[in-house]
Design an enzyme around this catalytic site. Sequence first.
Site, PDB file in Angstrom:
ATOM      1  N   SER A 112       0.826  -1.198   0.000  1.00  0.00           N
ATOM      2  CA  SER A 112       0.000   0.000   0.000  1.00  0.00           C
ATOM      3  C   SER A 112       0.862   1.250   0.000  1.00  0.00           C
ATOM      4  O   SER A 112       2.053   1.199   0.263  1.00  0.00           O
ATOM      5  CB  SER A 112      -0.907  -0.007   1.228  1.00  0.00           C
ATOM      6  OG  SER A 112      -1.543  -1.259   1.367  1.00  0.00           O
ATOM      7  N   HIS A 117       1.347  15.305  -3.954  1.00  0.00           N
ATOM      8  CA  HIS A 117       2.170  16.230  -4.729  1.00  0.00           C
ATOM      9  C   HIS A 117       1.432  17.564  -4.797  1.00  0.00           C
ATOM     10  O   HIS A 117       0.202  17.591  -4.860  1.00  0.00           O
ATOM     11  CB  HIS A 117       2.412  15.704  -6.148  1.00  0.00           C
ATOM     12  CG  HIS A 117       3.001  14.338  -6.191  1.00  0.00           C
ATOM     13  ND1 HIS A 117       4.348  14.105  -6.032  1.00  0.00           N
ATOM     14  CD2 HIS A 117       2.430  13.118  -6.349  1.00  0.00           C
ATOM     15  CE1 HIS A 117       4.579  12.807  -6.106  1.00  0.00           C
ATOM     16  NE2 HIS A 117       3.430  12.187  -6.297  1.00  0.00           N
ATOM     17  N   CYS A 140      -3.905  -2.130   1.488  1.00  0.00           N
ATOM     18  CA  CYS A 140      -4.314  -3.529   1.435  1.00  0.00           C
ATOM     19  C   CYS A 140      -4.545  -4.009   2.862  1.00  0.00           C
ATOM     20  O   CYS A 140      -3.960  -3.488   3.806  1.00  0.00           O
ATOM     21  CB  CYS A 140      -3.243  -4.396   0.779  1.00  0.00           C
ATOM     22  SG  CYS A 140      -3.119  -4.187  -1.004  1.00  0.00           S
TER      23      CYS A 140
END
Length: 264
Positions: A112, A117, A140
């Site tokens: 995961s 950004h 996950c």
Amino acid sequence: MKKLKLHGFNNLTKSLSFCIYDICYAKTAEERDGYIAYIDELYNANRLTEILSETCSIIGANILNIARQDYEPQGASVTILVSEEPIDPKLIDQTEHPGPLPETVVAHLDKSHICVHTYPESHPEGGLCTFRADIEVSTCGVISPLKALNYLIHQLESDIVTIDYRVRGFTRDVNGMKHFIDHEINSIQNFMSEDMKSLYDMVDVNVYQENIFHTKMLLKEFDLKHYMFHTKPEDLTETERQEITAALWKEMREIYYGRNISAV
């Protein structure tokens, strides 16, 4: 939804991604440069690291490593490697309700990640400036990225938000039956607090059979003084205030609807 007794690891991937926008009007070139410098410093790599470290705490992930980078002339990203903490699945809250509020970055939990950004932007004509943060939380196992949604929207003080949530893959129970989702969800909005929902106009576009959920948010209240950088509305003429308000509102609607809107 009744808790599942699984055979082995929970192999479902739950991905939450969203764009957050902040809009501003800067009257002169100097003010535009000042806004970009201000917002770039406000959301630098160090602050993003703090925000995403708290995000990892909220979703129950253990940080292994952090990498961060500020860019020239502007922008930042951060990467956090994490692992899923040894959690008793019986203690995981899978109910459909908002996560906590606070009083880029990539994270990896087993299979995961969390990433963010930033993109400050302006145009030399028109005075409009935008700041966009792209955030993705993909997990996950039993960890739910939706628990971090409330916190992240609150921290980044957004004018417009577009959110996507998707559950991919499948996991098996002890009887060999495949399960393509392990929690109930009708809308991303159900994971937001009531005070958060009261601030925004929102619309959903969901594809339930594919476990794909989409929500768009536009701030309801518009007060010109909150969108001016180093200029007070009272220092402008009534005509200038009306023109700037129209330009800002058009910009926000175009981003919200994802299309250019002709001037009326």
